[in-house]
Design an enzyme around this catalytic site. Structure first.
Site, short mmCIF file in Angstrom:
data_model
loop_
_atom_site.label_atom_id
_atom_site.label_comp_id
_atom_site.label_asym_id
_atom_site.label_seq_id
_atom_site.Cartn_x
_atom_site.Cartn_y
_atom_site.Cartn_z
CG ASP A 36 88.88 -2.20 45.60
OD1 ASP A 36 89.55 -1.50 46.42
OD2 ASP A 36 88.29 -3.14 46.30
CG HIS A 67 87.89 -7.38 45.31
ND1 HIS A 67 87.31 -6.55 45.91
CD2 HIS A 67 87.12 -8.36 44.92
CE1 HIS A 67 85.90 -7.22 46.30
NE2 HIS A 67 85.95 -8.23 45.52
N GLY A 147 81.14 -2.18 45.72
CA GLY A 147 80.91 -1.24 44.70
C GLY A 147 81.44 0.05 45.10
CG PHE A 148 80.04 2.86 45.82
CD1 PHE A 148 79.18 2.13 45.52
CD2 PHE A 148 80.45 3.74 45.01
CE1 PHE A 148 78.23 2.31 44.25
CE2 PHE A 148 79.79 3.97 43.83
CZ PHE A 148 78.72 3.17 43.34
N GLY A 149 83.70 2.48 48.56
CA GLY A 149 84.25 2.22 49.91
C GLY A 149 83.41 3.30 50.84
N GLY A 150 83.83 3.11 52.15
CA GLY A 150 83.00 4.06 53.20
C GLY A 150 81.70 3.60 53.65
CG ASP A 180 87.11 -5.66 50.43
OD1 ASP A 180 86.88 -5.73 49.41
OD2 ASP A 180 86.80 -4.16 50.87
N GLY A 181 85.37 -4.56 53.48
CA GLY A 181 84.19 -3.62 53.45
C GLY A 181 83.88 -3.09 54.98
N GLY A 182 84.07 -1.83 55.33
CA GLY A 182 83.88 -1.22 56.61
C GLY A 182 84.68 -1.83 57.85
CB SER A 203 87.20 4.89 54.23
OG SER A 203 86.36 3.63 54.59
#
Ligand code: DX5
Length: 223
Positions: A36, A67, A147-150, A180-182, A203
């Site tokens: 990322d 990405h 922008g952020f994981g989790g 991608d994401g959650g 995560s």
């Protein structure tokens, strides 16, 4: 029928030991890893650039899914491709117009990588529908604000996933649908049902520090 692929995202890996965490993903049976790249402009976070791809390329034969959450993808995406990324994903929102997006796709391919396009939650599929003609490796539908994981999975993105899948099937293309994401074992099933076949998870996978547990989660996501 496309295979389901699972890419752990190194955004949630040990930043002091990427080589070790690539090994972990490999031994867990991952189909690749997602790198990322963030520039603190396109998204409010800063991670790493093409030189990390170059370094990791020397250490692994895993599929490297870059990405790019960055501005000016036309300038930078070819650097990631020539650094050894197998797939370079850029955001349509970072392009000034469709023409620039097409130029970016073609420059990534000319540099030897597959090219893919990503859309943020607020971006409609119509913004990228015409780009499907450019023989993309994947369309990445973000299921969080990048922008952020989790972050929590946005289930209201599933109609967009299904819309992309429908367009791909209608045009008889081999393009993958990536999310991608959650993404975890549970949300992966929801995303696959909607039409996704590439699952990116940070995560929910890198919380495991051994290949047995990570491998079990990957298999449950992928099946
Ligand atoms: C968002 C990032 C994350 C990361 C995965 O900007 O792209 O989605 O890859 O993060 P998790 O799986 O922790 O949501």
């Amino acid at each position: 029928m496309q295979k389901n692929l699972v890419f752990p995202s190194i955004l949630s890996a040990d930043f002091a030991n990427f080589e070790k965490d690539l090994e972990l993903a490999k031994n867990a049976g991952a189909d690749g890893v997602q790198i990322d790249a963030m520039d603190a402009h396109f998204v409010p976070n800063l991670t790493f650039g093409w030189s990390l791809v170059e370094a990791l390329r020397k250490k692994t034969d895993l599929f490297l899914d870059a990405h790019l959450m960055i501005d000016n993808p036309l300038i930078w995406s070819k650097k990631f491709a020539s650094a050894g990324a197998d797939n370079v994903i850029f955001h349509i929102e970072a392009c000034t117009n469709a023409k620039e997006a097409v130029q970016t796709i073609r420059s990534i391919k000319a540099a030897g990588a597959k090219a893919s396009i990503a859309i943020k939650p607020k971006t409609p599929v119509s913004k990228i529908a015409n780009l499907l003609e450019e023989d993309l490796f994947a369309v990445l539908v973000m299921t969080v604000e990048p922008g952020f994981g989790g972050q929590a999975f946005m289930e209201n993105m599933m109609p967009k996933v299904s819309e992309v899948r429908k367009l791909i099937n209608e045009k008889k293309l081999k393009t993958h649908v990536e999310v991608d994401g959650g993404i975890d074992i549970k949300t992966a099933q929801i995303a696959k049902k909607a039409g996704a076949n590439i699952l990116v998870a940070g995560s929910s996978l890198y919380k495991f520090r051994n290949p047995l547990e990570m491998g079990k989660a990957i298999r449950l996501m992928r099946k």
